[in-house]
Scaffold this active site. Structure first.
Site, PDB file in Angstrom:
ATOM      1  N   GLY A 107      56.420  43.276  37.768  1.00 51.11           N
ATOM      2  CA  GLY A 107      57.754  43.266  37.888  1.00 51.11           C
ATOM      3  C   GLY A 107      58.541  44.208  37.670  1.00 51.11           C
ATOM      4  O   GLY A 107      58.001  44.658  36.423  1.00 51.11           O
ATOM      5  N   THR A 182      50.094  35.630  44.393  1.00 46.56           N
ATOM      6  CA  THR A 182      49.516  35.336  42.934  1.00 46.56           C
ATOM      7  C   THR A 182      49.443  34.175  43.093  1.00 46.56           C
ATOM      8  O   THR A 182      50.140  33.231  42.585  1.00 46.56           O
ATOM      9  CB  THR A 182      50.018  36.521  41.943  1.00 46.56           C
ATOM     10  OG1 THR A 182      49.900  37.570  43.023  1.00 46.56           O
ATOM     11  CG2 THR A 182      49.501  35.583  40.763  1.00 46.56           C
ATOM     12  N   HIS A 305      44.745  39.926  36.029  1.00 47.58           N
ATOM     13  CA  HIS A 305      46.226  40.202  35.580  1.00 47.58           C
ATOM     14  C   HIS A 305      46.378  40.955  34.708  1.00 47.58           C
ATOM     15  O   HIS A 305      47.096  41.324  34.202  1.00 47.58           O
ATOM     16  CB  HIS A 305      47.266  38.852  35.431  1.00 47.58           C
ATOM     17  CG  HIS A 305      47.846  38.857  36.355  1.00 47.58           C
ATOM     18  ND1 HIS A 305      48.571  38.090  37.493  1.00 47.58           N
ATOM     19  CD2 HIS A 305      49.448  39.585  35.245  1.00 47.58           C
ATOM     20  CE1 HIS A 305      50.002  38.363  37.358  1.00 47.58           C
ATOM     21  NE2 HIS A 305      50.503  39.163  36.523  1.00 47.58           N
ATOM     22  N   GLY A 337      41.952  47.443  35.000  1.00 47.43           N
ATOM     23  CA  GLY A 337      41.055  48.383  34.201  1.00 47.43           C
ATOM     24  C   GLY A 337      40.157  49.746  34.769  1.00 47.43           C
ATOM     25  O   GLY A 337      40.285  50.808  34.041  1.00 47.43           O
ATOM     26  N   ARG A 339      40.805  53.231  36.167  1.00 50.24           N
ATOM     27  CA  ARG A 339      41.105  54.624  35.731  1.00 50.24           C
ATOM     28  C   ARG A 339      40.917  55.310  36.346  1.00 50.24           C
ATOM     29  O   ARG A 339      41.837  56.767  35.726  1.00 50.24           O
ATOM     30  CB  ARG A 339      41.591  54.242  33.668  1.00 50.24           C
ATOM     31  CG  ARG A 339      41.871  53.508  33.793  1.00 50.24           C
ATOM     32  CD  ARG A 339      43.995  53.720  33.395  1.00 50.24           C
ATOM     33  NE  ARG A 339      43.935  52.186  33.141  1.00 50.24           N
ATOM     34  CZ  ARG A 339      43.999  51.211  33.660  1.00 50.24           C
ATOM     35  NH1 ARG A 339      44.144  50.791  34.698  1.00 50.24           N
ATOM     36  NH2 ARG A 339      45.498  49.995  32.880  1.00 50.24           N
ATOM     37  N   GLY A 358      46.873  48.990  38.048  1.00 47.80           N
ATOM     38  CA  GLY A 358      48.896  48.702  38.431  1.00 47.80           C
ATOM     39  C   GLY A 358      49.089  49.925  36.546  1.00 47.80           C
ATOM     40  O   GLY A 358      49.784  51.034  37.582  1.00 47.80           O
TER      41      GLY A 358
END
Ligand SMILES: Cc1cc2nc3c(=O)[nH]c(=O)nc-3n(C[C@H](O)[C@H](O)[C@H](O)COP(=O)(O)O)c2cc1C
Length: 414
Positions: A107, A182, A305, A337, A339, A358
């Site tokens: 967002g 979602t 999330h 998580g 990465r 994210g």
């Protein structure tokens, strides 16, 4: 369109024949892993906005667990299998993506990056990976689709059925083919870190915020003022079929999608209306995953999330095998998580068809716009390719649980 990259100096792989080389700024070249973007973004962003992106909820237990769970698994490589041409592409929902990862919906992207959603969308288009536009975004979904014809749209349920119908119709009319719902936000998570840092939506102007603007001049000039001058005051554009409240306001109340009442009936309603692909995001319980499939979802995303809703909610990787077992007929995806290239491999080995990332892409967009996101994609792409080669897996289809050495309590699931 494909890209070739200026190599980071440590990558030793053959480049694809198509595409032009991209020269990154020194700042972006100095980012050598996804985590490096966070430090750069922390310096670049006003503290409340950095806190908003980076934070979890309450004790941050889920946030920590989302990372540490990957260390519960180790990899057992195979050798001498010819890994000079590793294929990272994946068939997902009727399209062949170049990589097994995509960009999760986030967002207010246009607050932490100039035209953030468009930067994310167009970088994803260049690299042929999926990008989900958040329903809580500040650029009209129609404009973002111009930047990426394959972008997915992520919806929070409006409170009334009529609002759900109208928003679904707007998304369809804009040409989106994949709709993500979602479900893990029936109420807001307890983001006390946001309250401490002075962040809220809408953002409340204050002396404290003005000082943040003065002490972060690059963000103020390059994102805030540039947006105001070029596009006017940002508004919440996509929570509903109509425009929402302005981003900065002393008094406006955000007309948040009050999803507390929502149940599977609303999913079935959208399923009846929506002829494209339908994804349910935010599931952790195998019973909910089975229910989503029974309601006609074309895929699900196992997610907590990013540790931003229920603190202590299980790390998605932990529950993934149980969900895959409960939901064999549709693709199960995962975020939270991820990465590293090895994280991607571990998730795929445990049954995920695809993963999403994210925060690192948010940080990359903050500090480098579209080029920053391209750089971040490149780094993770290089890691996935290299790690697949090191693990002796020539294609994504070769990645299964045999690549994992099961550790500790999870061995029974593997
Ligand atoms: C700044 C930020 C905003 C987010 N906004 C949304 C959103 O609007 N809709 C949504 O479904 N998920 C949202 N998420 C959650 C992400 O889609 C995703 O589940 C999570 O970030 C994955 O974890 P990671 O950041 O550790 O990769 C947001 C996450 C962040 C960091």
């Amino acid at each position: 369109m494909n890209h070739q990259y200026v190599q980071s100096g440590t990558v030793d792989r053959k480049e694809t024949p198509q595409g032009a080389r991209v020269a990154y700024s020194r700042k972006l070249e100095s980012c050598l892993s996804l985590d490096d973007f966070e430090l750069a973004a922390k310096r670049h962003l006003p503290t409340p906005f950095y806190q908003y992106v980076s934070g979890g909820t309450e004790t941050n237990q889920s946030l920590r667990s989302n990372r540490s769970v990957f260390s519960d698994f180790e990899l057992v490589p195979r050798f001498m299998v010819g890994v000079d041409n590793v294929d990272t592409s994946v068939d997902l929902l009727g399209h062949r993506y170049s990589l097994p990862f995509g960009i999760a919906p986030m967002g207010v992207a246009a607050l932490w990056a100039y035209r953030g959603d468009t930067a994310l969308a167009s970088a994803a288009a260049v690299e042929n990976i999926p990008m989900m536009l958040s329903g809580a975004s500040l650029i009209p979904l129609e404009d973002v689709r111009q930047a990426n014809q394959r972008a997915w749209f992520q919806m929070f349920f409006p409170s009334e059925d009529a609002g759900i119908v109208a928003l679904t119709e707007r998304v369809r009319a804009a040409g989106y083919e994949t709709l993500v719902i979602t479900v893990d936000c029936p109420v807001n998570g307890n983001r006390e870190n946001n309250a401490r840092a002075g962040f809220s939506t809408p953002v409340r102007p204050s002396l404290r915020l003005a000082w943040q603007g003065i002490t972060h001049p690059r963000w103020t000039a390059g994102t805030f003022l540039r947006t105001l001058l070029t596009h006017g005051m940002p508004h919440f554009e996509n929570n509903h079929a109509h425009r929402g409240v302005p981003l900065f306001s002393a008094s406006a109340q955000r007309d948040l999608s009050a999803a507390a009442h929502a149940d599977w009936r609303q999913i079935k309603l959208v399923r009846e209306l929506w002829k494209g692909k339908l994804i349910v995001k935010g599931l952790l319980d195998p019973r909910d995953a089975a229910m989503a499939a029974a309601c006609g979802a074309d895929g699900i995303i196992v997610s907590n999330h990013g540790g931003r809703q229920l603190d202590g909610a299980a790390a998605p990787l932990r529950v993934l095998p149980g969900i895959v077992a409960a939901c064999p007929s549709i693709p199960v995806m995962l975020d939270s998580g991820v990465r590293r290239g090895t994280d991607v491999i571990k998730a795929l080995a445990l049954g995920a068809k695809f993963v999403f990332v994210g925060r690192p892409f948010a940080y990359a967009a903050s500090v480098g716009g579209r080029e920053g996101v391209l750089r971040a994609i490149q780094l993770l792409k290089d890691e996935v390719q290299r790690d697949m080669a090191l693990a002796g897996r020539r294609s994504v289809g070769d990645i299964d649980k045999s690549v994992l050495y099961p550790l500790r309590a999870y061995s029974h699931q593997v």
